[in-house]
Design a protein around this motif. Structure first.
Motif, PDB file in Angstrom:
ATOM      1  N   THR A 171       0.685  -0.771  -0.175  1.00  0.00           N
ATOM      2  CA  THR A 171       0.008   0.451  -0.136  1.00  0.00           C
ATOM      3  C   THR A 171       1.061   0.805  -0.024  1.00  0.00           C
ATOM      4  O   THR A 171       1.790   1.230   0.682  1.00  0.00           O
ATOM      5  CB  THR A 171      -0.630  -0.433   1.538  1.00  0.00           C
ATOM      6  N   ARG A 173       1.414   5.254   1.044  1.00  0.00           N
ATOM      7  CA  ARG A 173       0.600   6.403   1.181  1.00  0.00           C
ATOM      8  C   ARG A 173       0.284   7.347   0.345  1.00  0.00           C
ATOM      9  O   ARG A 173       1.811   8.259   0.081  1.00  0.00           O
ATOM     10  CB  ARG A 173       0.601   5.944   2.502  1.00  0.00           C
ATOM     11  N   LYS A 205      -1.886  -1.249  -3.549  1.00  0.00           N
ATOM     12  CA  LYS A 205      -2.657  -0.122  -3.466  1.00  0.00           C
ATOM     13  C   LYS A 205      -2.758   1.575  -3.355  1.00  0.00           C
ATOM     14  O   LYS A 205      -1.226   1.431  -2.542  1.00  0.00           O
ATOM     15  CB  LYS A 205      -3.816  -0.505  -2.125  1.00  0.00           C
ATOM     16  N   GLU A 207      -3.798   4.319  -0.931  1.00  0.00           N
ATOM     17  CA  GLU A 207      -3.967   5.383   0.319  1.00  0.00           C
ATOM     18  C   GLU A 207      -4.466   6.604   0.120  1.00  0.00           C
ATOM     19  O   GLU A 207      -2.740   7.221   0.605  1.00  0.00           O
ATOM     20  CB  GLU A 207      -3.908   4.079   1.401  1.00  0.00           C
TER      21      GLU A 207
END
Length: 230
Positions: A171, A173, A205, A207
């Motif tokens: 992920t 950020r 991903k 975020e």
């Protein structure tokens, strides 16, 4: 009299580019120049064409070549170099510089991995692998620019960190300079696609976070110098 807007531009032509532009101008009407501008966006890129000058141009004569520059593109063209590649098919020009993305070569398939050693990898081995992947991702993300500020997302400090879960999924950020950014979804999609391509991971991903809020203090030293914060 020199134009103050180009005094610190430091735009350069390679000898091959100078000769090619001189030859192109020789066939055009007297007074023509080489128009250079930058298409802005998440991946800004320079464009060039032979054109007649207008009152909106920022004129610059470089090695005897009259250039017609777009004022909004001047920041992107700082310390840039115009190159000409005869070996390309077809031959063509390229503008490269610290404020323009790098044209990355097509990714090559990774070599076939060696058979894994018996037993699960150690925590230290995982950390080493993760660090190498994150380095590749950061290098690729330097080619994505904030649509409103002419600087890449890494030097702007928009990437807050990368986190791995136990399944090896990553992920990223990240934040934006303003919560009201109209391209937040497109921005996240571009970062996701670039991170996947650079890492070879199928599961990446992004975020979007707003805490802590972004500010100029999060910029790299290079970016702070360019915008007068250092």
């Amino acid at each position: 009299m020199p134009d103050e807007r180009t005094e610190t531009l430091r735009l350069r032509l390679t000898p091959e580019a100078r000769d090619a532009l001189r030859a192109a101008l020789a066939d055009r009407p007297s007074g023509s120049g080489v128009r250079v501008w930058v298409e802005r966006g998440m991946r800004p890129h320079a464009q060039m064409m032979i054109d007649r000058p207008s009152h909106r141009d920022v004129p610059l004569e470089l090695d005897g070549i009259p250039l017609l520059l777009d004022e909004s593109s001047l920041h992107f063209l700082r310390d840039a170099e115009v190159r000409y590649h005869r070996e390309h098919h077809p031959p063509g020009f390229e503008v490269v510089g610290p404020f323009l993305p790098t044209v990355l070569p097509p990714a090559t398939p990774p070599p076939s991995p060696s058979p894994p050693p018996p037993g699960p990898p150690s925590t230290q081995e995982k950390r080493g692998d993760h660090a190498a992947v994150e380095e590749k991702i950061r290098a690729a993300l330097k080619n994505i620019y904030d649509p409103e500020i002419p600087m890449n997302v890494i030097d702007l400090g928009l990437i807050y960190g990368m986190e791995w879960n136990d399944a090896g999924e990553l992920t990223v950020r990240m934040t934006l300079t303003s919560p009201g950014c109209p391209v937040v979804e497109a921005f996240a999609e571009e970062v996701t696609r670039t991170a996947r391509e650079a890492s070879g991971l199928s599961s990446v991903k992004v975020e979007i976070v707003w805490e802590p809020p972004w500010g100029p203090d999060r910029m790299s030293e290079f970016a702070r110098r360019q915008f007068g914060y250092a």
